[in-house]
Design an enzyme around this catalytic site. Structure first.
Site, mmCIF file in Angstrom:
data_model
loop_
_atom_site.group_PDB
_atom_site.id
_atom_site.type_symbol
_atom_site.label_atom_id
_atom_site.label_comp_id
_atom_site.label_asym_id
_atom_site.label_seq_id
_atom_site.Cartn_x
_atom_site.Cartn_y
_atom_site.Cartn_z
ATOM 1 N N SER A 15 0.839 -1.205 0.000
ATOM 2 C CA SER A 15 0.000 0.000 0.000
ATOM 3 C C SER A 15 0.871 1.251 0.000
ATOM 4 C CB SER A 15 -0.879 -0.038 1.262
ATOM 5 O OG SER A 15 -1.518 1.188 1.496
ATOM 6 N N ASP A 36 4.566 -7.729 3.147
ATOM 7 C CA ASP A 36 3.458 -6.954 3.730
ATOM 8 C C ASP A 36 2.549 -7.893 4.500
ATOM 9 O OD1 ASP A 36 2.265 -3.914 2.786
ATOM 10 O OD2 ASP A 36 0.895 -5.237 3.875
ATOM 11 N N VAL A 64 6.355 -7.702 10.008
ATOM 12 C CA VAL A 64 7.722 -7.235 10.296
ATOM 13 C C VAL A 64 8.122 -7.437 11.755
ATOM 14 C CG1 VAL A 64 7.879 -5.543 8.419
ATOM 15 C CG2 VAL A 64 6.943 -4.837 10.646
ATOM 16 N N TYR A 166 4.156 7.721 18.009
ATOM 17 C CA TYR A 166 4.561 7.736 16.600
ATOM 18 C C TYR A 166 5.868 8.521 16.438
ATOM 19 C CZ TYR A 166 4.103 8.191 11.512
ATOM 20 O OH TYR A 166 4.323 8.133 10.146
ATOM 21 N N LYS A 170 9.526 7.206 15.020
ATOM 22 C CA LYS A 170 10.143 7.797 13.825
ATOM 23 C C LYS A 170 11.422 8.557 14.182
ATOM 24 C CE LYS A 170 7.184 6.167 10.951
ATOM 25 N NZ LYS A 170 7.603 5.210 9.913
ATOM 26 N N PHE A 199 1.686 12.619 2.952
ATOM 27 C CA PHE A 199 1.524 12.038 1.618
ATOM 28 C C PHE A 199 0.142 11.400 1.486
ATOM 29 C CE2 PHE A 199 5.511 12.084 -0.878
ATOM 30 C CZ PHE A 199 6.217 12.927 -0.049
ATOM 31 N N THR A 201 -1.818 8.748 0.995
ATOM 32 C CA THR A 201 -1.831 7.283 0.996
ATOM 33 C C THR A 201 -3.041 6.835 1.822
ATOM 34 O OG1 THR A 201 -0.607 7.089 3.056
ATOM 35 C CG2 THR A 201 0.711 7.274 1.041
HETATM 36 N N1 LIG Z 1 1.562 8.863 4.400
HETATM 37 C C1 LIG Z 1 2.201 9.790 5.081
HETATM 38 O O1 LIG Z 1 1.802 10.962 5.128
HETATM 39 C C2 LIG Z 1 3.474 9.428 5.828
HETATM 40 C C3 LIG Z 1 4.238 10.482 6.344
HETATM 41 C C4 LIG Z 1 5.405 10.177 7.019
HETATM 42 C C5 LIG Z 1 5.800 8.866 7.190
HETATM 43 N N2 LIG Z 1 5.028 7.872 6.687
HETATM 44 C C6 LIG Z 1 5.491 6.498 6.893
HETATM 45 O O2 LIG Z 1 5.607 5.874 5.645
HETATM 46 C C7 LIG Z 1 5.409 4.467 5.791
HETATM 47 C C8 LIG Z 1 4.365 4.021 4.772
HETATM 48 O O3 LIG Z 1 3.137 4.659 5.102
HETATM 49 P P1 LIG Z 1 1.923 4.751 4.079
HETATM 50 O O4 LIG Z 1 1.389 6.124 4.190
HETATM 51 O O5 LIG Z 1 2.320 4.193 2.779
HETATM 52 O O6 LIG Z 1 0.882 3.799 4.838
HETATM 53 P P2 LIG Z 1 -0.079 2.644 4.300
HETATM 54 O O7 LIG Z 1 -0.953 2.319 5.447
HETATM 55 O O8 LIG Z 1 -0.685 3.036 3.001
HETATM 56 O O9 LIG Z 1 0.937 1.436 4.020
HETATM 57 C C9 LIG Z 1 1.613 0.801 5.078
HETATM 58 C C10 LIG Z 1 1.783 -0.660 4.715
HETATM 59 O O10 LIG Z 1 2.506 -1.289 5.791
HETATM 60 C C11 LIG Z 1 1.914 -2.551 6.018
HETATM 61 N N3 LIG Z 1 2.144 -2.974 7.383
HETATM 62 C C12 LIG Z 1 1.670 -2.421 8.526
HETATM 63 N N4 LIG Z 1 2.061 -3.127 9.594
HETATM 64 C C13 LIG Z 1 2.798 -4.156 9.124
HETATM 65 C C14 LIG Z 1 3.462 -5.245 9.736
HETATM 66 N N5 LIG Z 1 3.433 -5.438 11.073
HETATM 67 N N6 LIG Z 1 4.155 -6.116 8.939
HETATM 68 C C15 LIG Z 1 4.157 -5.965 7.591
HETATM 69 N N7 LIG Z 1 3.525 -4.959 6.956
HETATM 70 C C16 LIG Z 1 2.850 -4.068 7.712
HETATM 71 C C17 LIG Z 1 0.421 -2.366 5.754
HETATM 72 O O11 LIG Z 1 -0.229 -3.608 5.489
HETATM 73 C C18 LIG Z 1 0.448 -1.417 4.558
HETATM 74 O O12 LIG Z 1 0.435 -2.142 3.339
HETATM 75 C C19 LIG Z 1 4.977 4.247 7.243
HETATM 76 O O13 LIG Z 1 6.110 3.847 7.982
HETATM 77 C C20 LIG Z 1 4.532 5.630 7.677
HETATM 78 O O14 LIG Z 1 4.686 5.802 9.060
HETATM 79 C C21 LIG Z 1 3.875 8.110 6.008
#
Ligand SMILES: NC(=O)c1ccc[n+]([C@@H]2O[C@H](COP(=O)([O-])OP(=O)(O)OC[C@H]3O[C@@H](n4cnc5c(N)ncnc54)[C@H](O)[C@@H]3O)[C@@H](O)[C@H]2O)c1
Length: 257
Positions: A15, A36, A64, A166, A170, A199, A201
């Site tokens: 995702s 995932d 993970v 969180y 991070k 972002f 997502t």
């Molecule tokens: N979207 C944002 O604005 C944003 C900003 C800063 C940081 N992030 C970080 O970026 C990364 C990706 O976020 P995203 O927005 O794509 O989120 P998302 O929810 O779209 O995707 C996260 C993915 O991680 C997988 N996941 C969650 N827990 C898991 C586990 N225990 N084992 C395996 N897979 C697991 C989920 O199934 C999902 O497919 C995350 O670490 C998030 O904290 C996102």
């Protein structure tokens, strides 16, 4: 690192940022081992990538936080593609809760869960990957063997009320970046973290308008949320540019939350 023919492990490939990164690296001719919780990432059946990409993508359903599952995925990936050259850690969860909220104290279990998935899960994936990467052949011109990319967040630096867990997870990823880069240098492995702003997502789309509105107001330029493809493009640059090492790149359009 030239991406064509290299194998990169991506956690959270089902995702958002991880899915966009998987597609970007496949389009560059890399092999991708996706990991995932999701069994069958929704983008896989519908993505119209290069002709031979399906043979270059391996998906593994794994958590993970589970050491043996992660090790197993790395071993399967190496068995399929020969060797591993990089890892991009995107798996993560979002959780907001005040330490002392209107209905009482925050749950310690929730705090531990965020640390477990975001921080321990990241180091779990990195350590399994690095063990495999270090067994490869150093590549000219710098004897580089591979690259580790971790996903931090601007919440590491500008955490808001309710983001203690969180931000802690991070912030720790940001803090691990330099010691890891120093340690892995002897294997020819670089380490970089990306700290995204907000972002578009599924993780962010799940947030309420009450949360998203002020975040959009805090963006400077461009006045919008980032696109997953823009994150993926940064990952590609990190993998390709050998002088990027031991640093945390803010990718946030100057947003300060
Ligand atoms: N979207 C944002 O604005 C944003 C900003 C800063 C940081 N992030 C970080 O970026 C990364 C990706 O976020 P995203 O927005 O794509 O989120 P998302 O929810 O779209 O995707 C996260 C993915 O991680 C997988 N996941 C969650 N827990 C898991 C586990 N225990 N084992 C395996 N897979 C697991 C989920 O199934 C999902 O497919 C995350 O670490 C998030 O904290 C996102």
């Amino acid at each position: 690192m030239q991406l064509s023919g290299k194998t990169i492990l991506i956690s959270g490939s089902g995702s958002g940022l991880g899915a966009a990164t998987a597609q970007r690296l496949l389009a560059q001719g890399a092999n991708v081992v996706g990991l995932d919780l999701a069994a069958d990432p929704a983008w896989v059946p519908v993505w119209n990538g290069p002709e031979n990409w399906q043979g270059r993508y391996m998906h593994a359903q794994a958590d993970v936080t589970q050491e043996s599952s992660v090790q197993h995925v790395v071993q399967e990936g190496v068995a399929k593609f020969g060797r591993l050259s990089g890892v991009v850690c995107c798996a993560g969860i979002l959780h907001g809760e005040r330490v002392l909220g209107p209905s009482g104290l925050a749950s310690l279990d929730a705090f531990r869960r965020v640390i477990d998935v975001n921080l321990v899960g990241t180091i779990q994936v990195v350590r399994a990957a690095v063990q495999a990467i270090a067994q490869g052949e150093p590549q000219e011109p710098d004897q580089e063997q591979g690259v580790v990319v971790m996903t931090s967040s601007i919440a590491a630096f500008d955490g808001q009320i309710g983001q203690c867990a969180y931000s802690a997870s991070k912030g720790a990823i940001a803090a691990m970046t330099l010691p890891m880069a120093r340690e892995f240098a002897r294997f020819g492995i670089r380490v970089v973290s990306i700290a995204p702003g907000v972002f578009q997502t599924p993780m962010m789309q799940a947030a309420s308008q009450k949360v998203r509105g002020p975040l959009l107001d805090a963006s400077v330029f461009p006045k919008r949320f980032g696109l997953p493809e823009e994150f993926a493009s940064m990952v590609q640059s990190v993998l390709e540019n050998s002088m990027l090492n031991g640093t945390i790149i803010r990718l946030d359009g100057a947003m300060r939350m």
